[in-house]
Each structure stands twice: as structure tokens, then as C-alpha cells.
Design a protein around this motif. Structure first.
Motif, PDB file in Angstrom:
ATOM      1  N   UNK A 338       1.041  -1.775   0.268  1.00 14.65           N
ATOM      2  CA  UNK A 338      -0.110  -0.042  -0.110  1.00 14.65           C
ATOM      3  C   UNK A 338       1.105   0.971  -0.241  1.00 14.65           C
ATOM      4  N   UNK A 339       2.032   1.204  -0.375  1.00 11.40           N
ATOM      5  CA  UNK A 339       3.051   2.394  -0.066  1.00 11.40           C
ATOM      6  C   UNK A 339       3.140   2.998   1.324  1.00 11.40           C
ATOM      7  N   UNK A 340       3.545   2.390   2.349  1.00  6.57           N
ATOM      8  CA  UNK A 340       3.166   2.999   3.418  1.00  6.57           C
ATOM      9  C   UNK A 340       4.438   2.023   4.334  1.00  6.57           C
ATOM     10  N   UNK A 341       4.822   3.647   4.877  1.00  2.00           N
ATOM     11  CA  UNK A 341       5.731   3.383   5.955  1.00  2.00           C
ATOM     12  C   UNK A 341       5.800   2.676   7.632  1.00  2.00           C
ATOM     13  N   UNK A 342       4.921   3.140   7.812  1.00  2.00           N
ATOM     14  CA  UNK A 342       4.014   2.805   9.356  1.00  2.00           C
ATOM     15  C   UNK A 342       2.688   2.824   9.470  1.00  2.00           C
ATOM     16  N   UNK A 343       2.031   2.799   9.826  1.00  2.00           N
ATOM     17  CA  UNK A 343       0.504   2.525  10.413  1.00  2.00           C
ATOM     18  C   UNK A 343       0.170   3.730  10.060  1.00  2.00           C
ATOM     19  N   UNK A 344       0.657   4.597  10.576  1.00  2.00           N
ATOM     20  CA  UNK A 344      -0.510   5.912   9.971  1.00  2.00           C
ATOM     21  C   UNK A 344      -0.260   6.597   8.886  1.00  2.00           C
ATOM     22  N   UNK A 345       0.201   5.366   7.311  1.00  2.00           N
ATOM     23  CA  UNK A 345      -0.163   5.731   6.797  1.00  2.00           C
ATOM     24  C   UNK A 345      -1.373   5.104   6.265  1.00  2.00           C
ATOM     25  N   UNK A 346      -2.065   4.888   6.728  1.00  2.00           N
ATOM     26  CA  UNK A 346      -2.892   4.375   6.423  1.00  2.00           C
ATOM     27  C   UNK A 346      -4.323   5.081   6.286  1.00  2.00           C
ATOM     28  N   UNK A 347      -5.169   5.123   5.729  1.00  2.11           N
ATOM     29  CA  UNK A 347      -6.274   6.042   6.104  1.00  2.11           C
ATOM     30  C   UNK A 347      -7.412   5.569   5.060  1.00  2.11           C
ATOM     31  N   UNK A 348      -8.585   6.284   5.496  1.00  2.00           N
ATOM     32  CA  UNK A 348      -9.885   6.034   5.101  1.00  2.00           C
ATOM     33  C   UNK A 348      -9.748   5.858   3.748  1.00  2.00           C
ATOM     34  N   UNK A 349      -9.792   6.902   3.107  1.00  2.00           N
ATOM     35  CA  UNK A 349      -9.229   6.973   1.621  1.00  2.00           C
ATOM     36  C   UNK A 349      -8.924   5.355   1.197  1.00  2.00           C
ATOM     37  N   UNK A 350      -8.161   4.768   1.332  1.00  2.00           N
ATOM     38  CA  UNK A 350      -7.803   3.250   1.284  1.00  2.00           C
ATOM     39  C   UNK A 350      -8.802   2.127   1.032  1.00  2.00           C
ATOM     40  N   UNK A 351      -9.998   2.457   2.042  1.00  2.00           N
ATOM     41  CA  UNK A 351     -10.650   1.401   1.862  1.00  2.00           C
ATOM     42  C   UNK A 351     -12.213   1.342   0.352  1.00  2.00           C
ATOM     43  N   UNK A 352     -12.373   0.232   0.090  1.00  2.00           N
ATOM     44  CA  UNK A 352     -13.120   0.907  -0.593  1.00  2.00           C
ATOM     45  C   UNK A 352     -14.520  -0.575  -0.633  1.00  2.00           C
ATOM     46  N   UNK A 353     -15.038  -0.336  -0.701  1.00  2.00           N
ATOM     47  CA  UNK A 353     -16.168  -2.028  -0.483  1.00  2.00           C
ATOM     48  C   UNK A 353     -16.589  -2.536  -2.059  1.00  2.00           C
ATOM     49  N   UNK A 354     -15.354  -3.978  -1.521  1.00  2.00           N
ATOM     50  CA  UNK A 354     -16.004  -4.702  -3.074  1.00  2.00           C
ATOM     51  C   UNK A 354     -17.718  -4.597  -3.747  1.00  2.00           C
ATOM     52  N   UNK A 355     -17.080  -5.074  -5.014  1.00  2.00           N
ATOM     53  CA  UNK A 355     -18.557  -5.245  -5.712  1.00  2.00           C
ATOM     54  C   UNK A 355     -19.377  -3.541  -6.836  1.00  2.00           C
ATOM     55  N   UNK A 356     -18.681  -2.624  -6.081  1.00  2.00           N
ATOM     56  CA  UNK A 356     -19.330  -1.342  -6.252  1.00  2.00           C
ATOM     57  C   UNK A 356     -18.280  -0.667  -6.771  1.00  2.00           C
ATOM     58  N   UNK A 357     -19.197  -0.410  -8.394  1.00  3.33           N
ATOM     59  CA  UNK A 357     -17.870   0.113  -9.109  1.00  3.33           C
ATOM     60  C   UNK A 357     -17.258   1.696  -9.417  1.00  3.33           C
ATOM     61  N   UNK A 358     -17.893   2.470  -8.434  1.00  7.37           N
ATOM     62  CA  UNK A 358     -17.335   3.762  -8.162  1.00  7.37           C
ATOM     63  C   UNK A 358     -16.553   3.465  -6.613  1.00  7.37           C
ATOM     64  N   UNK A 359     -16.735   2.575  -6.378  1.00  7.65           N
ATOM     65  CA  UNK A 359     -16.497   2.141  -4.759  1.00  7.65           C
ATOM     66  C   UNK A 359     -15.724   3.087  -3.572  1.00  7.65           C
ATOM     67  N   UNK A 360     -16.336   2.422  -2.720  1.00 12.33           N
ATOM     68  CA  UNK A 360     -16.214   3.582  -1.518  1.00 12.33           C
ATOM     69  C   UNK A 360     -16.133   4.836  -1.861  1.00 12.33           C
ATOM     70  N   UNK A 361     -16.039   5.841  -0.065  1.00 10.90           N
ATOM     71  CA  UNK A 361     -16.140   6.989   0.153  1.00 10.90           C
ATOM     72  C   UNK A 361     -15.897   7.989  -0.916  1.00 10.90           C
ATOM     73  N   UNK A 362     -15.926   9.144  -1.031  1.00 12.03           N
ATOM     74  CA  UNK A 362     -15.614  10.304  -1.821  1.00 12.03           C
ATOM     75  C   UNK A 362     -14.432  10.449  -1.747  1.00 12.03           C
ATOM     76  N   UNK A 363     -13.270  10.219  -2.395  1.00  8.24           N
ATOM     77  CA  UNK A 363     -11.846  10.349  -1.993  1.00  8.24           C
ATOM     78  C   UNK A 363     -11.170  12.252  -2.893  1.00  8.24           C
TER      79      UNK A 363
END
Ligand SMILES: Cc1cc2nc3c(=O)[nH]c(=O)nc-3n(C[C@H](O)[C@H](O)[C@H](O)COP(=O)(O)O)c2cc1C
Ligand SMILES: O=C(O)C(=O)c1ccccc1
Length: 363
Positions: A338-363
Motif C-alpha cells: 500500500x506504499x506505507x512506511x508506518x501504520x499512520x500511513x493507512x487512512x480511510x481513502x484506502x478502503x473501498x467496498x467490493x462489488x461497487x463500481x465506483x467504490x467507497x467514499x468520495x476521495x
């Protein structure tokens, strides 16, 4: 071949009495919440970022004053000597070797002081937290808190999702309602209600309120975390009360079967807390990617329950070491991908719902 968690679970199933395996494995009611904990992770995907220049990775996090080598800790599970004759001390040695926190608790089959001693024999500054169910008599709760303090525990985890015990249909079918001779909840000895040969039973207390929690917090200097928060309204009250951390959990699907998957409850709780105290999550974490999804959605760390019991039953301390090393290696690998160097690099923009074409929240 390196055994995976699935292999260890199968080894545990072969080694354990089916009544014990089902006690560990089972959930409440129709086991919907149990199933959904894992299924909900599979409905989520990670959208990796690239070219972020993270040449090295540091997985460590600090929680309530304790430093964890990785954002995965061991959630409290009852009766480790049912899984392996060495019980909680074996789990404690493996967890200390992994540099993370063991949450031992009221339902341990070895006294808390022996569990902390086992952890410290491996790692001098190993952190062990103590889980408790507030008892209806405050003096009984206080006696347990003093035991945990004297043993050197560094935080208390108060489980609040169990005003009554869950209805576990597998246990009812087996008639599994007591420990075999020779095993007991050792921390419950010498308390009101105990006899010379039998510890006091662990009471569930439906009458508890925030007043009881306030009393407990006034009696100890240890940080207090609440385990089993799902509703954002409770998260807001907990912050206002001065609680030190929350563990989003449906108790591994063993309490309210109609509860949502832990990971589905996390975003609203994280939003309510808004970074003021750490939010942890357990339930259905089986892969490093599950940990990464939970961190991305606002958790500071995740807990694992059953995987540790599988490791312990399959191969004692070595099995638990293996479980924790698998999760560490997988989490490290996912973070890198995911291109991260520490846990702090993981944010909500990295998570999408499977099965939805546009996926997840607005980024
Ligand atoms: C066999 C078993 C015993 C448990 N005992 C306790 C306990 O004594 N106190 C507690 O707060 N949670 C207890 N839990 C819940 C775990 O702390 C944790 O919330 C849950 O197992 C996480 O889900 P997972 O098993 O999918 O990782 C228990 C869970 C299992 C499977
Ligand atoms: O909390 C649990 O899920 C659990 O199984 C248990 C069993 C006995 C005592 C305390 C907890």
C-alpha cells in the motif's frame, strides 16, 4: 510448508475434545455475528497508493503508555489450559516474544501474577493488561483490580458487552457448562463466594451503569479501556467520562448475535471519538490485510482471539509465536504493497467496498 491459520485451526480441531473446540469456536444464537465478523472484511478492499517513497517500515504503535512492536495484540479469551496444559503462561511468553500486549483476564486458568512473570521472563518490559467483568459487589471488583496491579498489569480492560452471558447453542448441545476437574478461573480464588476448593463464579451484572465505571476509575491509576463498544453514542459518553481507550467488539459473535460485524461498527465509533483516545478493534481478524483495513478505518490496533487459541492448541507457545509472526509478516507486506512506511500511513481513502463500481467514499 509454512502452516497458515487455517492449518493451525485444523490441527487444533483434531487435538481438542469436540466440546472444547466448539466452546472456543462457537458464537451466540445462529452465529450470524460470528460469521459476519470475517465476511465483512471480505466485502472490503484496499486501494493501494504507489510511489510514496517508503523505503523502510516501522510497524510499532504506542497504546496507553505501552509500546507494541506491531498493531496486533492478543484479546482476552477464557481458559487457556483447555487448549494446552501450559495455558496462559505459554501464551504470555509467545506474546512477549512478539513484542505485543497480552490481555489476560478474570477467566484465566493461571493466576495473573504467574502470567505477568512468564511474559517478563522473555521480555523485561513486556506489557500485560487485565480484562475484567465488573462484579455486582464493588469490593470484589476492587480486590481483582489490586491483584492485577500487584501483578504489574499496565491497563485494565473492562468488558461491557456482557450484561448477561450469551446463549451459545453449541455449548448447550454438548451440555458444556463447567470446566473439567483440575481447571478453574484461578483469579477468582479467595474472593467472597469462593470456597476452599472452588473459586467464586464470574458474575455478569446487568445493573451496571457509568456510575460503576466512575467508581472503578477513582480506585486505580491504571488506564481503563472499555471492551465491547459498538454504538457511537456510547463512544461519545466514554470520551466525556475520561475513559482511556475503546475496543470495538461484538465479543467474537458470542454475545448479541444480532450485532453488526466489528469492522462495520468501527467507522462510526472512530468518527465519534475523533482521535481523542485510541480505538481498537477485534473480531474476525485473520490476515494482515484485515488489520490494515481496520487501521485504515480508524483503529490504532487490532486484537485476535480464536487464532491464538488455535496456535496454543496446535503447538503451545510455539504455535502462538507462529500465529503472531504470520500476522506481523502479512501486515508488514500489506503495508509495503500500500506504499506505507508506518501504520499512520493507512487512512480511510484506502478502503473501498467490493462489488461497487465506483467504490467507497468520495476521495
Ligand atoms: C473462547 C473464547 C473466550 C473468550 N473469553 C473472553 C473473556 O473472558 N473476556 C472477554 O472480554 N472476551 C472474551 N472473548 C472475546 C474475545 O476477547 C474477542 O472479543 C473475540 O474472540 C475476538 O474475535 P476473534 O475470535 O474473531 O478474533 C472470548 C472469545 C472466545 C473465542
Ligand atoms: O466471554 C466469553 O466469551 C466466554 O466464553 C467466557 C466464559 C467463561 C467465563 C468468562 C467468559
Amino acid at each position: 510448508m509454512i502452516p497458515t491459520l487455517t492449518d493451525l485451526r485444523e490441527r487444533a480441531r483434531k487435538r481438542l475434545d469436540p466440546r472444547v473446540y466448539d466452546f472456543f469456536e462457537g458464537g451466540a444464537g445462529g452465529e450470524t455475528a460470528l460469521h459476519e465478523n470475517e465476511a465483512a472484511f471480505r466485502r472490503l478492499a484496499l486501494l493501494p497508493r504507489v510511489l510514496r517513497g517508503a523505503a523502510t517500515r516501522d510497524l510499532s504503535v504506542t497504546l496507553c503508555g505501552d509500546r507494541l512492536a506491531m498493531p496486533v495484540l492478543v484479546s482476552p479469551t477464557a481458559f487457556h489450559r483447555l487448549a494446552h496444559p501450559e495455558g496462559e503462561p505459554a501464551t504470555a511468553r509467545a506474546t512477549a516474544a512478539a513484542g505485543t500486549v497480552l490481555v489476560t483476564g478474570m477467566a484465566a486458568t493461571v493466576p495473573v501474577a504467574e502470567v505477568t512473570a512468564a511474559a517478563r521472563a522473555v521480555q523485561a518490559d513486556a506489557a500485560v493488561w487485565f480484562q475484567l467483568y465488573l462484579q455486582p459487589e464493588p469490593e470484589v471488583t476492587l480486590a481483582l483490580v489490586r491483584r492485577a496491579e500487584r501483578a504489574g498489569c499496565t491497563a485494565l480492560v473492562v468488558t461491557v458487552d456482557s450484561p448477561v452471558f450469551g446463549r451459545r447453542e453449541r455449548d448447550a448441545r454438548h451440555g458444556f457448562d463447567d470446566l473439567p476437574a483440575g481447571l478453574a478461573a484461578e483469579n477468582m480464588r479467595g474472593l467472597p463466594g469462593a470456597t476452599d476448593d472452588r473459586p467464586r463464579d464470574i458474575a455478569m451484572s446487568p445493573g451496571l451503569s457509568w456510575d460503576d465505571l466512575r467508581r472503578l476509575r477513582a480506585q486505580t491509576r491504571l488506564p481503563v479501556l472499555l471492551k465491547g463498544i459498538l454504538h457511537p453514542g456510547d463512544a461519545r459518553i466514554a470520551v466525556a467520562e475520561g475513559v482511556d481507550g475503546l475496543l470495538v467488539s461484538n465479543h467474537g459473535g458470542r454475545q448479541l448475535d444480532a450485532a453488526p460485524a466489528s469492522i462495520e461498527a468501527l467507522p462510526a465509533v472512530a468518527e465519534a471519538v475523533a482521535g481523542r483516545i485510541p480505538v481498537l478493534l477485534d473480531g474476525g481478524v485473520r490476515r494482515g490485510s484485515d488489520a490494515a483495513v481496520a487501521l485504515a478505518l480508524g483503529a490504532s490496533a487490532v486484537g485476535v482471539g480464536r487464532p491464538v487459541l488455535w496456535g496454543l492448541a496446535a503447538d503451545g507457545e510455539k504455535g502462538v509465536r507462529h500465529v503472531l509472526e504470520l500476522l506481523r509478516a502479512e501486515f508488514d507486506h500489506v503495508l509495503a504493497l500500500c506504499g506505507g512506511g508506518s501504520p499512520a500511513d493507512l487512512g480511510p481513502d484506502l478502503v473501498v467496498a467490493r462489488g461497487s463500481v465506483r467504490g467507497g467514499e468520495a476521495r
